[in-house]
Scaffold this motif. Structure first.
Motif, PDB file in Angstrom:
ATOM      1  N   ARG A   1       0.836  -1.210   0.000  1.00  9.19           N
ATOM      2  CA  ARG A   1       0.000   0.000   0.000  1.00  9.19           C
ATOM      3  C   ARG A   1       0.868   1.256   0.000  1.00  9.19           C
ATOM      4  NH1 ARG A   1      -4.925  -0.964   4.242  1.00  9.19           N
ATOM      5  NH2 ARG A   1      -5.833  -2.764   3.205  1.00  9.19           N
TER       6      ARG A   1
ATOM      7  N   GLU B   1       1.987   1.774  -3.530  1.00 12.59           N
ATOM      8  CA  GLU B   1       0.851   2.245  -4.332  1.00 12.59           C
ATOM      9  C   GLU B   1       0.572   3.723  -4.056  1.00 12.59           C
ATOM     10  OE1 GLU B   1      -2.148  -0.485  -3.033  1.00 12.59           O
ATOM     11  OE2 GLU B   1      -1.498  -2.077  -4.411  1.00 12.59           O
ATOM     12  N   TYR B   2       0.589   4.091  -2.790  1.00 14.53           N
ATOM     13  CA  TYR B   2       0.358   5.481  -2.405  1.00 14.53           C
ATOM     14  C   TYR B   2       1.439   6.379  -2.994  1.00 14.53           C
ATOM     15  CZ  TYR B   2      -0.020   9.672   0.454  1.00 14.53           C
ATOM     16  OH  TYR B   2      -0.128  10.978   0.871  1.00 14.53           O
TER      17      TYR B   2
ATOM     18  N   GLU C   1       1.000   6.969  -6.621  1.00 13.60           N
ATOM     19  CA  GLU C   1      -0.137   7.857  -6.903  1.00 13.60           C
ATOM     20  C   GLU C   1       0.205   9.318  -6.607  1.00 13.60           C
ATOM     21  OE1 GLU C   1      -4.468   8.648  -4.926  1.00 13.60           O
ATOM     22  OE2 GLU C   1      -3.901   6.554  -5.259  1.00 13.60           O
TER      23      GLU C   1
ATOM     24  N   VAL D   1       1.916   5.022   5.753  1.00 13.16           N
ATOM     25  CA  VAL D   1       0.683   4.649   5.050  1.00 13.16           C
ATOM     26  C   VAL D   1       0.006   3.490   5.769  1.00 13.16           C
ATOM     27  CG1 VAL D   1      -0.267   3.826   2.863  1.00 13.16           C
ATOM     28  CG2 VAL D   1       1.661   5.423   2.875  1.00 13.16           C
TER      29      VAL D   1
END
Length: 141
Positions: free
Chosen positions: A17, A20-21, A24, A140
């Motif tokens: 995650r 992924e964060y 982004e 995160v």
């Protein structure tokens, strides 16, 4: 502007995650995924350390392989043209991350690992990195 991001990954869902964060939020940045493998303890004895020393780097790289493959898949699925490099470090996770952090604009780290033991250990790692890092840290969940 954030142009270099360090993302420590341990194979947990939270570390995925975090990547992924980061992809982004910082789609134009260069990413380094760092996997830290504990090194043999001096308590194992000198003979054990010598026997393992020749293969420890190769074994660490092999252990990190699936984590790096997953990282590449996450970056491939992200929007943008993200440059990804991978690195394996031996030793204590907090020290390894902190020692590399100053070469980056930010560290993006997962809040904890998957199992209860990983949550305690990795959560502790995330907290210590947050407190000691020379650069900003994003934790995160």
């Amino acid at each position: 502007m954030v142009s270099r991001v360090l993302v420590p990954m341990d194979g947990s869902e939270m570390s995925e995650r975090a990547l992924e964060y980061a992809a982004e939020v910082y789609p134009e940045a260069e990413f380094t995924v760092l996997h830290v493998v504990g090194e043999p303890s001096p308590l194992w004895g000198k003979a054990a350390g010598v026997a393992i020393a020749d293969d420890i780097d190769a074994a660490a790289r092999e252990h990190a392989g699936p984590i790096f493959e997953r990282a590449e898949a996450i970056v491939d699925d992200a929007e943008g043209d993200i440059a990804l490099s991978t690195e394996v470090a031996l030793g204590h996770p907090v020290r390894a991350i902190i020692n590399r952090a100053e070469d980056y604009d930010t560290v993006v780290i997962g809040s904890h690992g998957g199992t209860i033991a990983e949550r305690l250990f990795v959560g502790n790692v995330a907290e210590k990195v947050f407190r000691r890092s020379p650069v900003p840290v994003v934790v995160v969940r």
